[in-house]
Write a protein that holds these residues in place. Structure first.
Motif, PDB file in Angstrom:
ATOM      1  N   PHE A  86      -0.097  -6.882  -9.821  1.00  0.00           N
ATOM      2  CA  PHE A  86      -0.940  -6.218  -8.558  1.00  0.00           C
ATOM      3  C   PHE A  86      -0.256  -4.983  -8.177  1.00  0.00           C
ATOM      4  N   ARG A  87       0.908  -4.452  -9.110  1.00  0.00           N
ATOM      5  CA  ARG A  87       1.666  -3.193  -8.579  1.00  0.00           C
ATOM      6  C   ARG A  87       0.688  -2.055  -8.453  1.00  0.00           C
ATOM      7  N   ASP A  88      -0.673  -1.947  -9.394  1.00  0.00           N
ATOM      8  CA  ASP A  88      -1.373  -0.943  -9.500  1.00  0.00           C
ATOM      9  C   ASP A  88      -2.168  -1.118  -7.964  1.00  0.00           C
ATOM     10  N   ALA A  89      -2.487  -2.459  -7.652  1.00  0.00           N
ATOM     11  CA  ALA A  89      -3.429  -2.585  -6.525  1.00  0.00           C
ATOM     12  C   ALA A  89      -2.909  -2.105  -5.265  1.00  0.00           C
ATOM     13  N   PHE A  90      -1.677  -2.134  -5.386  1.00  0.00           N
ATOM     14  CA  PHE A  90      -0.806  -1.801  -4.081  1.00  0.00           C
ATOM     15  C   PHE A  90      -0.038  -0.312  -4.425  1.00  0.00           C
ATOM     16  N   LEU A  91      -0.410   0.354  -5.374  1.00  0.00           N
ATOM     17  CA  LEU A  91       0.069   1.735  -5.472  1.00  0.00           C
ATOM     18  C   LEU A  91       1.542   1.904  -5.784  1.00  0.00           C
ATOM     19  N   VAL A  92       2.209   1.062  -6.283  1.00  0.00           N
ATOM     20  CA  VAL A  92       3.239   0.936  -6.723  1.00  0.00           C
ATOM     21  C   VAL A  92       3.665   1.871  -7.882  1.00  0.00           C
TER      22      VAL A  92
END
Length: 289
Positions: free
Chosen positions: A129-135
């Motif tokens: 989910f890192r992209d969904a949270f803009l990591v």
């Protein structure tokens, strides 16, 4: 970016869209039923149009990200974890155990440009989910590692300036971290003036004995404060020998940090001083026996 399966939220209170790590052909009805009876085995995200929230189940919210200000720390407990800057203002090496929605990683990566950051996360589905949270992607200062945080720490090089622990599973505090060996390793791997910060959340029974174990490893140099907004406690342990905070100086320095980082450091240091002088860590440790 990982393509996420979208489903209208089946929950009464948590409205919006559920984002899930499922293929496009997954059956919406089955997924909806699993979410409602809490048998769904993976983390999921709810997007209500204003914020994104990471959940293991709907009773256990892990992270929150404002869509308008995605690099800010939305939850009070994450802000209080940054209180390590009062004592370790220029960390060279920072290790975070537990990625969650990446709030702390993003904040530290953006606001501490000279710090090497490693985040260790046990669950590959959380990392997904890192992209969904803009990591941000890994770079020369940031590394996100899939693995067991306790094992990683045991094998890490010494000299870690800050160790942040925010690690949970469906049942609460990560079991591999809830023991004396972990605290002994933390003490050994921290630099001479290193700081350990642990978010103590979930059922109190799951972390009741941890405060005493931290005090044993860190020679009683432990401060515990409450986070009433989130129902958490925050534990700070200090390796520095003969740790003796200069509270009057820290109150002034907290104003400087507030101007730089936009967080309420004056309130943090006030709570920490009160806790230290009242011996709250020792009281909690005795209560946890």
């Amino acid at each position: 970016m990982t393509k996420l399966y979208e489903l209208p939220s089946p929950f009464e209170v948590e409205t919006g869209t559920v984002l899930m790590l499922e293929p496009a052909w997954a059956r919406a009805g089955e997924l909806r039923a699993q979410l409602l009876d809490e048998s769904y085995p993976k983390p999921f995200v709810i997007d209500d149009g204003k914020s994104r929230f990471l959940y293991f189940n709907v009773r256990l919210m892990q992270s929150e990200m404002s869509l308008k200000t995605p690099h800010d720390l939305a939850l009070r407990y994450t802000q209080k974890m940054m209180a390590f800057l009062l004592f370790q203002p220029r960390p060279k090496r920072l290790l975070l155990i537990g990625l969650g929605g990446g709030s702390l990683v993003k904040f530290c990566h953006r606001r501490l440009p000279s710090t090497q950051i490693t985040a260790v996360e046990l669950d590959p589905n959380v990392i997904a989910f890192r992209d969904a949270f803009l990591v941000p992607p890994d770079d020369d200062r940031l590394s996100i590692v899939e693995g067991d945080g306790a094992e990683y720490l045991a094998n890490a090089d010494k000299g870690i300036d800050v160790l942040l622990v925010d690690a949970f599973d469906k049942t609460g505090f990560a079991p591999s971290l809830a023991n004396q060996e972990f605290f002994d390793n933390a003490y050994a791997k921290l630099a001479g003036n290193g700081v350990l910060v642990i978010n103590l959340a979930g059922e109190k029974e799951s972390y009741a004995g941890l405060i005493g174990e931290a005090m044993q490893a860190f020679d009683d140099q432990v401060i515990v404060i409450s986070v009433p907004e989130d129902g958490n406690h925050m534990l700070y342990a200090f390796k520095e020998r003969n740790f003796d905070p200069r509270w009057r100086w820290l109150h002034n320095y907290a104003k400087e940090l507030r101007a730089r980082f936009g967080l309420d450091f004056p309130a943090f240091v006030t709570k920490m001083e009160r806790s230290s002088k009242l011996g709250l860590a020792r009281r909690e440790a005795i209560r946890g026996r």
